[in-house]
Enzyme design. Structure first.
Site, PDB file in Angstrom:
ATOM      1  N   HIS A   9      -1.875  -1.060   3.893  1.00  0.00           N
ATOM      2  CA  HIS A   9      -1.737   0.260   3.288  1.00  0.00           C
ATOM      3  C   HIS A   9      -0.339   0.463   2.721  1.00  0.00           C
ATOM      4  CE1 HIS A   9      -0.211   1.668   7.350  1.00  0.00           C
ATOM      5  NE2 HIS A   9       0.628   2.309   6.566  1.00  0.00           N
ATOM      6  N   GLU A  46      -1.912   5.815   2.538  1.00  0.00           N
ATOM      7  CA  GLU A  46      -1.631   6.742   3.636  1.00  0.00           C
ATOM      8  C   GLU A  46      -0.784   7.882   3.092  1.00  0.00           C
ATOM      9  OE1 GLU A  46       1.509   6.877   7.234  1.00  0.00           O
ATOM     10  OE2 GLU A  46       0.255   5.080   7.210  1.00  0.00           O
ATOM     11  N   ASN A 106       4.579  16.205   6.015  1.00  0.00           N
ATOM     12  CA  ASN A 106       5.522  16.700   7.017  1.00  0.00           C
ATOM     13  C   ASN A 106       5.408  18.215   7.069  1.00  0.00           C
ATOM     14  OD1 ASN A 106       6.789  14.252   7.948  1.00  0.00           O
ATOM     15  ND2 ASN A 106       7.587  14.078   5.871  1.00  0.00           N
ATOM     16  N   HIS A 162       5.974   1.857  -8.249  1.00  0.00           N
ATOM     17  CA  HIS A 162       4.659   2.423  -8.493  1.00  0.00           C
ATOM     18  C   HIS A 162       3.624   1.787  -7.574  1.00  0.00           C
ATOM     19  CE1 HIS A 162       4.727  -1.140 -11.183  1.00  0.00           C
ATOM     20  NE2 HIS A 162       3.465  -1.261 -10.802  1.00  0.00           N
ATOM     21  N   GLU A 205       0.108   2.780 -11.627  1.00  0.00           N
ATOM     22  CA  GLU A 205      -0.270   1.912 -12.736  1.00  0.00           C
ATOM     23  C   GLU A 205      -1.756   1.595 -12.601  1.00  0.00           C
ATOM     24  OE1 GLU A 205       1.195  -2.273 -14.780  1.00  0.00           O
ATOM     25  OE2 GLU A 205       1.525  -1.970 -12.632  1.00  0.00           O
TER      26      GLU A 205
END
Length: 131
Positions: free
Chosen positions: A6, A53, A57, A72, A122
């Site tokens: 991830h 992910e 916060n 990116h 992208e």
């Protein structure tokens, strides 16, 4: 051997970000974990085990400074032109399609789009090295 599983990005508005990634790339919530000071949202789809992910916060109100170090996230699609049109119709303002040549041959076709927090993504035509 290491296996990429991830990438994590910090977002301000969970609902807005989940909606963007769902509509733009078909990524749905695989798991949501709520903690006292933050929430983690794992997004995925059936095409790949790799996840995005989202970290929210709690209490944060200011946008994150992306700085000049972030590059990116890259995703591949089967039909770049159709995806460009679809994302434009959704109001996500994809940039123009670019054809990148190397040694006289087409190396990649792609365009960029930004998520609600300004992260660059992208979108590449699937093929050759970009599966």
């Amino acid at each position: 051997m290491a296996k990429a599983i991830h990438t994590m990005i910090r977002v301000l508005d969970e609902a807005r970000s989940v909606d963007f990634y769902s509509k733009a790339f078909g990524l749905d919530v695989a798991q949501r974990l709520d903690f006292e000071t933050f929430t983690l949202i794992y997004l995925s789809n059936a095409d790949s085990p790799f996840e995005v992910e989202l970290t929210v916060n709690k209490g944060r109100t200011e946008p994150y400074a992306l700085g000049d170090g972030y590059g990116h996230l890259a995703l591949s699609v089967v039909d770049l032109d159709s995806e460009h049109d679809r994302l434009g119709a959704l109001g996500f303002n994809p940039k123009k399609i670019v054809e990148f040549n190397r040694d006289g041959a087409l190396f990649a076709r792609f365009f960029f789009i930004e998520d609600p927090d300004g992260y660059k993504i992208e979108v590449l035509q699937r093929g050759r090295r970009f599966q």
